[in-house]
Design a protein around this motif. Structure first.
Motif, PDB file in Angstrom:
ATOM      1  N   PHE A 191      -7.871   1.420   3.439  1.00  0.00           N
ATOM      2  CA  PHE A 191      -7.140   2.558   3.990  1.00  0.00           C
ATOM      3  C   PHE A 191      -8.004   3.811   3.989  1.00  0.00           C
ATOM      4  N   ILE A 214      -1.787  -6.522   4.444  1.00  0.00           N
ATOM      5  CA  ILE A 214      -1.357  -5.290   3.782  1.00  0.00           C
ATOM      6  C   ILE A 214       0.044  -4.923   4.250  1.00  0.00           C
ATOM      7  N   ASP A 224      -0.998   4.620  -4.334  1.00  0.00           N
ATOM      8  CA  ASP A 224      -2.375   4.157  -4.154  1.00  0.00           C
ATOM      9  C   ASP A 224      -3.254   5.270  -3.595  1.00  0.00           C
ATOM     10  N   PRO A 245       2.430  -1.755   4.395  1.00  0.00           N
ATOM     11  CA  PRO A 245       2.542  -0.306   4.158  1.00  0.00           C
ATOM     12  C   PRO A 245       3.851   0.069   3.471  1.00  0.00           C
ATOM     13  N   LEU A 274       0.857  -1.187   0.000  1.00  0.00           N
ATOM     14  CA  LEU A 274       0.000   0.000   0.000  1.00  0.00           C
ATOM     15  C   LEU A 274       0.893   1.237   0.000  1.00  0.00           C
ATOM     16  N   LYS A 299      -7.243  -3.025  -0.811  1.00  0.00           N
ATOM     17  CA  LYS A 299      -6.276  -2.443   0.134  1.00  0.00           C
ATOM     18  C   LYS A 299      -6.446  -0.928   0.216  1.00  0.00           C
ATOM     19  N   THR A 300      -6.708  -0.276  -0.945  1.00  0.00           N
ATOM     20  CA  THR A 300      -6.893   1.170  -0.962  1.00  0.00           C
ATOM     21  C   THR A 300      -8.209   1.555  -0.306  1.00  0.00           C
TER      22      THR A 300
END
Length: 307
Positions: free
Chosen positions: A287, A121, A140, A123, A94, A283-284
């Protein structure tokens, strides 16, 4: 049907303006990218790029093809990534851009809980006070203010972008009291230079009745980092003009105090930027939703307001 690899090589080469930069972003060799694009051109029967030793530009046919396939490519890649997620959960690297001080103060503390929820995920967080090109640099998402929205990017507003004047609590024990913005030229200012131009932007102060006045302090020093500006102000070196997210922890701890608290600078909004895709990678989306929820539960929009 053309391979996804060939189409992606074409799209990334068009975005980057060169095979070598596209290769760097894709983790391939420049020769491999060039061969994939040539294979695609041969299959389609049209030339997509005009090539020279110094430049790579799209032909008219290439521009049409890019407009038609780039959005679809992103949707297909997102669908594949979501399907491949670990046990149906958000997964993958991410890549996020955010300001250094803001990220360390407000986003890094979220890591433990975020990764407990989404352990698959990884980072890849970049702390920088510059505006990034999200699409070209492969981010992202990004958190910041003052971004111009390029095609393919949307913004979710998180809070107002207010700037305030701050000084050490004992500053006025050694300097004349301020009653209005008209007296600011008598004081030393600590300014933050623009990361894009390297210059000081001529900000205007305003109040709740929408009166305006220039933030016309003497330029005592300039900083590239808002935390450094706050620390200089804390040392009594002048009055700093910083955004509320950067000033808040100094104000709440009593290390700094507002100067002319009825006045502020409208710096736009603090927003969360991410690709405008019908099918956003899981994943986006995880977040984005997590940060928006954190801003709500912590009442950060109100705390970042100058009023």
């Amino acid at each position: 049907m053309e391979s996804m690899t060939s189409i992606e090589c074409f799209v990334r080469s068009a975005e980057a303006g060169s095979f070598s930069e596209a290769a760097r972003r894709l983790g391939l060799t420049s020769a491999a990218v060039g061969k994939n694009v040539a294979r695609l051109e041969a299959s389609l029967g049209v030339r997509l790029f005009q090539r020279s030793t110094r430049s790579l530009t799209l032909t008219e046919a290439g521009e049409r093809f890019l407009a038609e396939v780039s959005g679809g490519l992103a949707v297909i890649q997102s669908a594949v990534a979501n399907l491949a997620s670990a046990d149906g959960q958000p997964a993958g690297s991410l890549k996020i851009s955010m300001g250094t001080g803001f990220g360390r103060t407000y986003i890094v503390p979220l890591l433990r809980d975020f990764l407990t929820r989404y352990p698959a995920i990884t980072p890849d967080w970049h702390f920088d006070n510059r505006r990034v090109d999200m699409i070209a640099e492969g981010f992202d998402a990004a958190i910041g203010g003052g971004f111009e929205l390029p095609p393919g990017v949307v913004a979710r507003t998180l809070s107002p972008g207010h700037g305030v004047l701050v000084a050490a609590p004992d500053y006025f024990e050694h300097h004349s009291q301020l009653k209005s913005p008209a007296e600011l030229p008598q004081h030393d200012g600590i300014f933050i230079r623009s990361p894009q131009t390297g210059r000081i932007r001529p900000w205007s102060l305003r109040n709740q009745t929408n009166e305006q006045a220039p933030a016309a302090m003497r330029v005592r020093m300039t900083m590239s980092d808002p935390d450094a500006a706050c620390e200089a102000a804390q040392s009594g070196l002048g009055i700093a003009l910083v955004s509320m997210p950067n000033a808040l922890r100094y104000l709440e701890s009593g290390l700094l105090k507002r100067v002319l608290p009825a006045w502020y600078v409208d710096m736009g909004t603090l927003s969360l930027y991410f690709p405008a895709q019908k099918l956003l990678p899981a994943k986006t989306r995880a977040f984005v939703d997590y940060v928006v929820e954190h801003f709500r539960t912590q009442n950060l929009a109100k705390r970042f307001s100058a009023f």
